[in-house]
Scaffold this active site. Structure first.
Site, PDB file in Angstrom:
ATOM      1  N   CYS A   3      93.023  92.832  95.659  1.00  0.00           N
ATOM      2  CA  CYS A   3      93.091  93.410  94.644  1.00  0.00           C
ATOM      3  C   CYS A   3      91.861  94.420  94.338  1.00  0.00           C
ATOM      4  O   CYS A   3      90.764  94.244  94.637  1.00  0.00           O
ATOM      5  CB  CYS A   3      92.721  92.224  93.664  1.00  0.00           C
ATOM      6  SG  CYS A   3      92.427  92.641  91.998  1.00  0.00           S
ATOM      7  N   CYS A  11      86.847  92.785  87.801  1.00  0.00           N
ATOM      8  CA  CYS A  11      87.098  91.599  87.469  1.00  0.00           C
ATOM      9  C   CYS A  11      87.082  90.649  88.400  1.00  0.00           C
ATOM     10  O   CYS A  11      87.447  90.728  89.689  1.00  0.00           O
ATOM     11  CB  CYS A  11      88.723  91.532  87.070  1.00  0.00           C
ATOM     12  SG  CYS A  11      89.461  90.073  86.507  1.00  0.00           S
ATOM     13  N   CYS A  14      89.657  85.770  89.594  1.00  0.00           N
ATOM     14  CA  CYS A  14      90.033  85.255  90.846  1.00  0.00           C
ATOM     15  C   CYS A  14      88.920  84.908  91.804  1.00  0.00           C
ATOM     16  O   CYS A  14      88.558  85.546  92.637  1.00  0.00           O
ATOM     17  CB  CYS A  14      91.234  86.163  91.341  1.00  0.00           C
ATOM     18  SG  CYS A  14      92.616  86.434  90.396  1.00  0.00           S
ATOM     19  N   CYS A  88      97.070  94.457  87.257  1.00  0.00           N
ATOM     20  CA  CYS A  88      96.866  93.204  87.921  1.00  0.00           C
ATOM     21  C   CYS A  88      98.002  92.480  88.673  1.00  0.00           C
ATOM     22  O   CYS A  88      99.087  92.624  88.247  1.00  0.00           O
ATOM     23  CB  CYS A  88      96.448  92.348  86.919  1.00  0.00           C
ATOM     24  SG  CYS A  88      96.266  90.630  87.303  1.00  0.00           S
ATOM     25  N   GLN A 212     103.365  76.251  80.569  1.00  0.00           N
ATOM     26  CA  GLN A 212     102.685  76.427  81.842  1.00  0.00           C
ATOM     27  C   GLN A 212     102.679  77.939  82.093  1.00  0.00           C
ATOM     28  O   GLN A 212     103.844  78.592  82.113  1.00  0.00           O
ATOM     29  CB  GLN A 212     103.157  75.566  82.804  1.00  0.00           C
ATOM     30  CG  GLN A 212     103.076  74.235  82.461  1.00  0.00           C
ATOM     31  CD  GLN A 212     101.731  73.503  82.709  1.00  0.00           C
ATOM     32  OE1 GLN A 212     100.913  74.387  82.953  1.00  0.00           O
ATOM     33  NE2 GLN A 212     101.720  72.280  82.694  1.00  0.00           N
ATOM     34  N   GLU A 264     103.879  65.437  69.417  1.00  0.00           N
ATOM     35  CA  GLU A 264     103.102  66.709  69.420  1.00  0.00           C
ATOM     36  C   GLU A 264     102.736  67.195  68.025  1.00  0.00           C
ATOM     37  O   GLU A 264     103.294  66.972  67.188  1.00  0.00           O
ATOM     38  CB  GLU A 264     104.205  67.755  69.913  1.00  0.00           C
ATOM     39  CG  GLU A 264     103.594  69.431  69.765  1.00  0.00           C
ATOM     40  CD  GLU A 264     102.401  69.495  70.926  1.00  0.00           C
ATOM     41  OE1 GLU A 264     101.557  70.229  70.265  1.00  0.00           O
ATOM     42  OE2 GLU A 264     102.429  68.843  71.936  1.00  0.00           O
ATOM     43  N   ASN A 324     100.580  64.422  78.896  1.00  0.00           N
ATOM     44  CA  ASN A 324     100.104  65.740  79.140  1.00  0.00           C
ATOM     45  C   ASN A 324      99.081  66.296  78.571  1.00  0.00           C
ATOM     46  O   ASN A 324      99.475  67.392  77.735  1.00  0.00           O
ATOM     47  CB  ASN A 324     101.456  66.669  79.420  1.00  0.00           C
ATOM     48  CG  ASN A 324     100.867  67.912  79.999  1.00  0.00           C
ATOM     49  OD1 ASN A 324     100.061  68.032  80.919  1.00  0.00           O
ATOM     50  ND2 ASN A 324     101.823  68.944  79.781  1.00  0.00           N
ATOM     51  N   CYS A 352      95.270  68.881  83.850  1.00  0.00           N
ATOM     52  CA  CYS A 352      94.710  69.994  84.397  1.00  0.00           C
ATOM     53  C   CYS A 352      93.146  69.929  84.647  1.00  0.00           C
ATOM     54  O   CYS A 352      92.371  70.782  84.680  1.00  0.00           O
ATOM     55  CB  CYS A 352      94.646  71.224  83.568  1.00  0.00           C
ATOM     56  SG  CYS A 352      94.257  70.988  81.695  1.00  0.00           S
TER      57      CYS A 352
END
Length: 393
Positions: A3, A11, A14, A88, A212, A264, A324, A352
Site C-alpha cells: 500500500c 495511513c 492496517c 485504498c 458485516q 434488535e 451477536n 468481535c
C-alpha cells in the site's frame, strides 16, 4: 499486500501491512486461541475461515476536506486536514471505482467541505456500501438541511457517474463531534434499502443498519452457524442483537429450523428483517422480528415466572439461541439469564471481542464450548470475529 499510503506514512490503519497474509492469519488464530484457552480446548478449534487479503471491504467511510470545487476524501490528518485515501486497496472493485469517482461528483455539486479546525462548511463525510449484486448505497453526511436542495440538484450527476447508486441519502449531523453520522436520514431516491444478497437470502440494509464489512467472510459465518444449528437438531431459534436478521433467516431458509424469532434495538433493522422474511415466503408466525433491547427485554433470570420462562420474554422458548452483541459483549445480567434459562440447550455466540467473550463465557459455566472458529473479517489488522457453539452440560 502493498500500500502506497502505508509506505508513505499517510495511513497506518492496517497494522499488519507488509506481513504475509498466511502469517497474519496464523498469528491471529493463535492470539484468539490463547485469549480463550480457559474455555476452549485446542482440539475444539476449527481451521480459521478467510477470504481475500485485499479488495474485501464492502464499506467506505470517507471524511471530506479540502475546499469547495477541490475536495479531498479520506481520513483526518494533522490539524484537521484530510489525507486522500481514494485509492485504498481494501475496497471491493465496484466500491473502489465509485470512491475514485466521488471527488468529481462532490466538486461539481458545489457543496462546501466541512473544515474541522474552523468548524465551517457543510459536507462532513461520505459513507458508501456495496452489495453482492454490485449496487451501491451512498450517504452524504451534512451539517444542516440547508444544503439539501443543492444535493438534490446534484443527484442526477451522481447517478450518471455512479449508475449503480441505488440508494442515496443525506444524513444530518449538526453537532461538532467525532462521530460519522447523525440520527436523521433523508432518503433522496425511490429505494430506501440496499439488498445484500447472501446465499440467496436478500437481506435489506437500510442507511443506519449494521452489516458485516466483509461479505465473503460474513457468508462463511452464516453458513457455519447454520451448520451448527442443523447439527444440534433444533427446531426453533432466537436471534438476539439480530440486526437485519442474517443468522435467523439463513437458518430458516436452509431448513435448519422451522421457526425463528429476532430481537434488535433498531426498529429500521427489524422492519428490514420482517420484509426479507415476507419476500422469502416464510409462513405466518415462523419468522417474527421485534424491536427491543436484549439486555433488558428478556427479564432477569431471578424473576422467572410460574411457567419457568424468564420474565419479559415472548411466549415459548427456543431450542437454540444466537447472540451477536457489540464489542462490549452480552454483559453479566444477560449472561445470568442465559445461564438459568430453562430448557435452553444450545447457544451460538458470535463475537468481535475475545476479551468480552471470555468474560461472558465465564459467567455461563453450565454452557461448555463444543466448537470454535475464527472468521477473519478484517485482514491487515488485529480485529477479529470468533464464533463458538455452546452446549449445556
Amino acid at each position: 499486500m502493498q500500500c502506497d499510503y502505508f509506505d508513505a506514512g499517510v495511513c497506518r490503519s492496517c497494522t499488519f501491512m507488509g506481513l504475509p497474509y498466511a502469517a497474519q492469519l496464523a498469528d491471529k488464530d493463535a492470539s484468539v486461541r490463547s485469549a480463550l484457552a480457559a474455555h476452549v480446548d485446542d482440539a475444539l478449534w476449527l481451521q480459521p475461515f478467510s477470504g481475500p487479503e485485499s479488495g474485501f471491504r464492502n464499506k467506505a467511510k470517507l471524511v471530506v476536506g479540502g475546499r469547495r470545487g477541490a475536495p479531498a476524501l479520506g481520513i483526518l490528518a494533522d490539524r484537521g486536514a484530510v489525507a486522500d485515501l481514494t485509492r485504498c486497496g481494501l475496497y471491493e472493485p465496484v466500491l473502489a471505482d465509485a470512491v475514485r469517482a466521488l471527488p468529481g461528483v462532490v466538486a461539481r455539486s458545489g457543496l462546501t467541505p466541512y473544515d474541522v479546525a474552523r468548524r465551517s462548511g457543510e459536507l462532513k463525510n461520505i459513507l458508501m456500501t456495496a452489495s453482492p449484486d454490485h449496487e451501491l448505497m451512498v450517504r452524504f453526511v451534512l451539517r444542516s438541511p440547508g444544503q439539501l436542495p443543492r444535493l438534490r440538484e446534484a443527484l442526477q450527476d451522481l447517478r450518471t457517474t455512479l449508475p449503480r447508486a441505488t440508494v442515496v441519502t443525506a444524513n444530518l449531523l449538526p453537532e461538532h463531534k467525532a462521530v460519522l453520522e447523525g440520527p436523521e436520514e433523508v432518503v433522496l431516491t425511490e429505494a430506501d434499502s440496499l439488498t445484500m444478497r447472501v446465499d440467496d437470502v436478500g437481506l435489506h440494509l437500510r442507511p443506519q443498519s449494521f452489516f458485516q464489512t466483509n461479505t465473503t467472510v460474513a457468508t462463511g459465518l452464516y453458513r457455519q452457524v447454520t451448520d451448527w444449528v442443523r447439527a444440534v437438531g433444533a427446531t426453533s431459534l432466537w436471534d438476539l442483537y439480530c440486526g437485519v436478521g442474517g443468522f435467523a433467516l439463513h437458518a430458516l431458509r436452509a431448513g435448519a429450523v422451522r421457526a425463528v424469532r429476532g430481537l434488535e434495538v433498531s426498529p429500521a433493522a427489524v422492519d428490514s428483517a420482517n420484509r426479507t422474511a415476507r419476500e422469502m415466503g416464510a409462513a405466518p408466525g415462523t419468522a417474527v422480528f421485534e424491536a427491543g433491547d436484549a439486555t433488558q427485554d428478556l427479564g432477569p433470570a431471578r424473576d422467572a415466572n410460574a411457567s419457568g420462562e424468564p420474565a419479559g420474554t415472548t411466549p415459548g422458548s427456543p431450542e437454540v439461541l444466537v447472540v451477536n452483541p457489540p464489542r462490549r459483549g452480552i454483559g453479566g445480567d444477560l449472561a445470568a439469564r442465559i445461564e438459568h434459562w430453562p430448557d435452553l440447550r444450545h447457544v451460538v455466540y458470535s463475537s468481535c471481542n475475545v476479551t468480552s467473550l471470555s468474560r461472558d463465557l465465564a459467567a455461563m459455566p453450565s454452557l461448555r464450548v463444543r466448537a470454535a472458529r475464527l472468521f477473519d473479517m478484517f485482514p491487515q489488522s488485529a480485529h477479529h470475529e470468533v464464533a463458538v457453539l455452546l452446549e449445556r452440560v
